[in-house]
Structure formats: C-alpha cells, structure tokens
Design a protein around this motif. Structure first.
Motif, mmCIF file in Angstrom:
data_model
loop_
_atom_site.group_PDB
_atom_site.id
_atom_site.type_symbol
_atom_site.label_atom_id
_atom_site.label_comp_id
_atom_site.label_asym_id
_atom_site.label_seq_id
_atom_site.Cartn_x
_atom_site.Cartn_y
_atom_site.Cartn_z
ATOM 1 N N LEU A 71 -12.344 2.017 3.967
ATOM 2 C CA LEU A 71 -13.479 2.519 4.722
ATOM 3 C C LEU A 71 -12.930 3.243 5.947
ATOM 4 C CD1 LEU A 71 -16.582 2.423 4.461
ATOM 5 C CD2 LEU A 71 -16.546 0.436 5.973
ATOM 6 N N SER A 72 -13.591 4.316 6.349
ATOM 7 C CA SER A 72 -13.031 5.250 7.320
ATOM 8 C C SER A 72 -12.622 4.614 8.645
ATOM 9 C CB SER A 72 -14.038 6.372 7.596
ATOM 10 O OG SER A 72 -13.539 7.270 8.546
ATOM 11 N N HIS A 92 -15.868 -3.053 9.960
ATOM 12 C CA HIS A 92 -16.777 -2.187 9.215
ATOM 13 C C HIS A 92 -17.397 -1.159 10.156
ATOM 14 C CE1 HIS A 92 -20.218 -4.439 10.875
ATOM 15 N NE2 HIS A 92 -19.493 -5.528 10.646
ATOM 16 N N ASN A 93 -17.973 -0.116 9.557
ATOM 17 C CA ASN A 93 -18.550 0.979 10.341
ATOM 18 C C ASN A 93 -19.906 0.622 10.932
ATOM 19 O OD1 ASN A 93 -16.441 2.804 9.867
ATOM 20 N ND2 ASN A 93 -17.370 3.566 7.981
ATOM 21 N N THR A 342 -1.770 11.932 5.050
ATOM 22 C CA THR A 342 -2.422 10.869 4.292
ATOM 23 C C THR A 342 -3.928 11.000 4.458
ATOM 24 O OG1 THR A 342 -2.418 8.471 3.885
ATOM 25 C CG2 THR A 342 -2.423 9.178 6.180
ATOM 26 N N SER A 343 -4.651 10.123 3.773
ATOM 27 C CA SER A 343 -6.104 10.029 3.911
ATOM 28 C C SER A 343 -6.447 8.624 4.376
ATOM 29 C CB SER A 343 -6.777 10.324 2.567
ATOM 30 O OG SER A 343 -8.178 10.168 2.650
ATOM 31 N N ASP A 344 -7.684 8.439 4.835
ATOM 32 C CA ASP A 344 -8.067 7.105 5.285
ATOM 33 C C ASP A 344 -8.279 6.144 4.118
ATOM 34 O OD1 ASP A 344 -10.378 8.370 4.444
ATOM 35 O OD2 ASP A 344 -11.462 8.116 6.317
ATOM 36 N N PHE A 355 -19.012 8.045 -7.112
ATOM 37 C CA PHE A 355 -18.400 8.709 -5.967
ATOM 38 C C PHE A 355 -18.266 7.642 -4.883
ATOM 39 C CE2 PHE A 355 -22.824 8.693 -5.027
ATOM 40 C CZ PHE A 355 -23.013 8.911 -3.672
ATOM 41 N N ASP A 356 -17.675 7.976 -3.761
ATOM 42 C CA ASP A 356 -17.418 7.074 -2.631
ATOM 43 C C ASP A 356 -16.159 6.230 -2.877
ATOM 44 O OD1 ASP A 356 -18.772 6.707 0.055
ATOM 45 O OD2 ASP A 356 -18.416 4.632 -0.496
ATOM 46 N N LYS A 357 -16.052 5.078 -2.180
ATOM 47 C CA LYS A 357 -14.796 4.318 -2.143
ATOM 48 C C LYS A 357 -15.107 2.814 -2.121
ATOM 49 C CE LYS A 357 -15.767 5.716 2.349
ATOM 50 N NZ LYS A 357 -16.341 6.971 2.863
#
Length: 516
Positions: A71-72, A92-93, A342-344, A355-357
């Motif tokens: 998660l970002s 968490h966000n 890299t990516s988060d 879709f999503d993570k």
C-alpha cells in the motif's frame, strides 16, 4: 632523510570504507503502482521501457524484491524508516498520519552532511521532515496541471503534465539549487502508474492499436480462497472498476459512483488540451454505449482500456527516467551516483481478474527494483537474494558511511552491490497488511514467503482463513493447499518460521492471532 612510506589507497583495501569515502550521491526514483510485469527488463510481453531498462543494463536487477505492506503510504514509511509498519506507526492510508518526529534515513543522511530533497508524491499526510528541500503533491496529486505544497506551506498550481513537472523540478534542484560541495540524496517520487491513468497529451492515442493478451487467470473464480472471493477489485464489476473514472467512457447524462471525480480531474486541463482529450475519448465512449457490451465482452473491453491507459502513463514515466539519466550523465554525476528505481508495490494487470494491489499474492507482494551502480560497486546483472523495502534505508546509510541504527529492521544491500553473496542472507520475508474496512475490501492478513518457493498467509480478525501455496508447482496461486493431506509438515515449518519473524520484528499484535 626519513624514508617516506606510501600506503596503498584505501579504495583498494576496504570496499565498504571506500564507499563511505567516496560520498556517493543517491538518486532514488519511486513510482506508484508500477508492477514488474509492465517493465520490459522483467517481462517483455506488454510494453517496452527502454530507459528503465538502461538502469538495469548498467547495474543490477533484483529478481526477488518484495514489500512489507502493499500500500502506498505504508510502503513509503517502510522505506524512510527501515522498519515494518507496526514499528513506524503508519500501517494504512485511511486516517493515518506519519509521525515525522521519528528517526528516518533522510534525517541521518542530513546529520552526516548530505543535502536531502524530495520532489513529487509524499502521501504521508504530515509534512516532510529530514529534507533540506521539499516540494510535494497534496494527497495523490493530479495528472494535469498539478498542485504542489511548498516549504512555505503554500499550495501552488503548476502548468503541465505531472511526470514532466516533477522531473523538471528535480533536474532544476540538482543543477541550480543544491550546494555542489556536498553529496546529495534526491528522492524523485512520481505519480504514475496510479489510478486513473490519465495520459500526457502527446500519448493520447498511444497503444490504441495494440491488443494486450488476456491473463490466463483473468476468469479465476477464487475457489478455496475466501478473502479473494470477498474483495472489490474486479475489472469486470462496474462497482469496482468504474466505467467512467477508470475506463473514461463518459457521455453526458452518465452518472457513476466516481464520474464527478473524473470530470473534476480532466477539468483541470486548459480548454485546448481538454478538446484534444475529448477528441480521442468521446468517440470511444459513443461507440462503447452503442455496442451495449455485457458479460465477457464487457470485461475484456474494460481490460483493454485499462491496459492501454496504464501503458500510456508508463510511457511518459519512462521518458522522464531517461531525461534524469541523461542529465546525470551530462552533469558528470553518473560515476559517483547510485541511481535506484522502484515502485511502492506491485499491481494486478488483470491477473485473477483484478486491478489494484494489497494482497500478499506475488503480483503485489513483488515490486521492481533496479540500480545503476557508481564506480566502486562491482555487482552486475541479476541479484537472486530476497530483498525488501525495509532494506533501502540501511543500504543508503551504509553507502554514505553512516552507522545503521540498531533498531532498523532492514538489512543493508551493500554486500550484494559489491558482488558478494553472504551465506547467512535471509531465506524468508514477512508481510503484514492492515487496511480493512476500506477501498477494495481486502481483509487484514500477514504471512511468510520463503526463498524456496513456499508461502503461508493468515487472514485474521473478522475472518479466520489460512492459505498455503507451493509456488514451484502453482506460480499463479490458484490452489490453496492448507489442510490438504501431505502438507502437515510443511505447514508446521512455515508456521514456525512465521512466528520466528514476528518475534524478530516484534509484531506482538500479530502473534496472538496465530492460534485462530
């Protein structure tokens, strides 16, 4: 006359000390939701990313790179602190605020004489600390004519496409604003490839002639995986992937859950660009509603729209990574700069129909990680050892010659970058996801993933479901082996390893759920 003794250069004696003496610069490029299967040095089925691939070609590619929490915001907090989410406090966000008073890697670099800067996506709610310069996006940021929060806590709207603007700011800081007598650590955090994939004007029609192969698991029914049955990430479901917001099929009078947000986002364009945008997407929408697609045809239409728009924003991202590399070369900085991309976290590109993570399945647990190495670090090619985003902070500190605090939970990757293969390297990684109830309805879970291809996951609290996978035989994670005859010993081994990791990382809250 006293004989002069000439000592060998320290560079030939101690590689780790040499790295510290060199005072390498660090350029850390992070994107959002960019998955390895959409990066051609990992997987060339879908797109070409020549500039991202340049980093790997001139350095290393990590082929077992994972996140601690897919998660970002939490992923960024893990990177900054070198600690798992339960230790850095940003789990968490939803309603989370990062505690900027705590120890972070940029603060420690600052104290060691580095100039630090972050430009682009922050997504930690509190304002950045530990940076000599920062210019960040509010929240997720906007693709078109984005707003930025300045160090004066003003919000300023910039004109242009977000990826270009962030790169302009990063290059400008390196060329004109930094103290060139000091080493620097620059964090360039891009918005792509985050939802809802709004393309740069010059790429509005890119990939429109390409048909992407549908993943073999696209129609997965998630048998034996209770949490996977209850998620809200289905491409086919208009309640999950919004037909207007996500696939841009807007017509006057069409209202969806997210259509107003979509209109607000493209409404940031000036009139000429908005007309160019509508000239591309309005005919698609007219044709879409005329065809009245349902079932499989609708699902695959949405998949193609998703893939094409994702690829468009990625194309701009790749261009701007190339611009950054070209600047570093022209400025004579490449030989003394570690460049990290890299990516988060990873992302689902139709696998399992999603879709999503968020889930601990491979597509989102994994994340691309490539590094272009400066002189003095000799590793090249693929690195097989398991690495995790909690490792970035200790790596940057050690490369800078800064002592790594004992409470950091990650492991410095410097030995791997020196071409070494430590025998005691980790054989498993620990994962813990917290954000439920929330967008996409992915249940809380934690688990262990081992280097020999086994995975054990526990979904807990308002659900009690265990999942066991042998990735060697089942790389798509379709067959939950938990409680299957013959898996008792392996399950016991993995539970023992899971508990060991929870104790090692002091995840006391998770330990109590293991007996459910």
């Amino acid at each position: 006359m006293e004989k002069k003794i000439i000592l060998p250069s320290i560079l030939t004696l101690l590689p780790a000390v040499a790295a510290a003496q060199a005072r390498y610069n660090i350029v850390y490029i992070m994107t959002d939701d960019h998955t390895a299967q959409m990066m051609s040095c990992y997987d060339n089925r879908f797109v070409e990313t020549p500039n991202l691939d340049r980093i790997a070609a001139d350095g290393v590619r990590f082929v077992n790179s994972y996140v601690a929490n897919s998660l970002s915001g939490p992923s960024r907090a893990c990177m900054l602190t070198g600690k798992h989410s339960h230790k850095n406090g940003f789990t968490h966000n939803e309603n989370g605020i990062f505690d900027g008073t705590q120890q972070t890697m940029p603060k420690l670099l600052q104290q060691a004489g580095y100039q630090t800067a972050i430009i682009g996506k922050w997504h930690l709610e509190s304002l950045p600390t530990g940076f000599d310069y920062w210019n960040v996006l509010p929240g997720q940021g906007d693709y078109y004519n984005p707003d930025f929060i300045t160090m004066q806590n003003d919000t300023v709207r910039e004109h242009g496409y977000i990826t270009n603007v962030i790169t302009d700011k990063a290059i400008n800081w390196m060329e004109h604003s930094r103290d060139k007598s000091k080493p620097f650590a620059l964090f360039i955090h891009h918005k792509p490839c985050h939802r809802c994939w709004l393309p740069e004007m010059k790429y509005l029609t890119a990939y429109e002639d390409k048909t992407f192969p549908v993943p073999e698991t696209f129609y997965d029914q998630h048998e034996g995986r209770l949490a996977a049955q209850q998620q809200e990430m289905q491409i086919a479901d208009n309640r999950h992937m919004d037909i207007v917001y996500d696939t841009k099929m807007y017509r006057p009078g069409i209202r969806t859950r997210l259509s107003d947000l979509y209109l607000k986002m493209i409404g940031r364009l000036d009139s000429a660009d908005l007309q160019r945008y509508n000239d591309v997407y309005e005919p698609m929408a007219r044709d879409f509603y005329r065809r009245n697609l349902t079932g499989k045809q609708l699902a695959e239409f949405k998949y193609q729209r998703y893939m094409r728009d994702y690829a468009k924003v990625l194309k701009s991202l790749d261009d701007n990574v190339g611009r950054t590399l070209d600047y570093l070369k022209q400025a004579g900085l490449l030989d003394n700069t570690l460049v990290v991309y890299t990516s988060d976290q990873g992302f689902y590109m139709g696998e399992h129909g999603w879709f999503d993570k968020r889930f601990m399945y491979e597509e989102s647990l994994s994340t691309p990680l490539v590094m272009r190495l400066p002189k003095g670090l000799k590793a090249r090619g693929d690195i097989q050892e398991m690495v995790q985003n909690i490792d970035y902070a200790p790596t940057f500190l050690q490369i800078a010659g800064v002592a790594v605090p004992a409470d950091m939970q990650g492991t410095s990757l410097l030995p791997l970058l020196q071409g070494k293969h430590p025998k005691n390297w980790r054989k498993s990684v620990y994962y813990h996801y917290y954000e439920y109830p929330a967008e996409h309805s992915v249940k809380r879970h934690y688990g262990v993933r081992t280097s020999d291809g086994w995975k054990l996951i526990h979904f807990y609290r308002d659900i009690n479901a265990w999942e066991l996978y042998n990735l060697n035989d089942d790389p798509n994670e379709l067959h939950n082996l938990y409680r299957q005859p013959g898996t008792e010993q392996k399950t016991a081994e993995l539970k023992k390893e899971l508990i060991r990791l929870q104790q090692q990382y002091d995840d006391q809250a998770a330990l109590k759920f293991n007996e459910m």
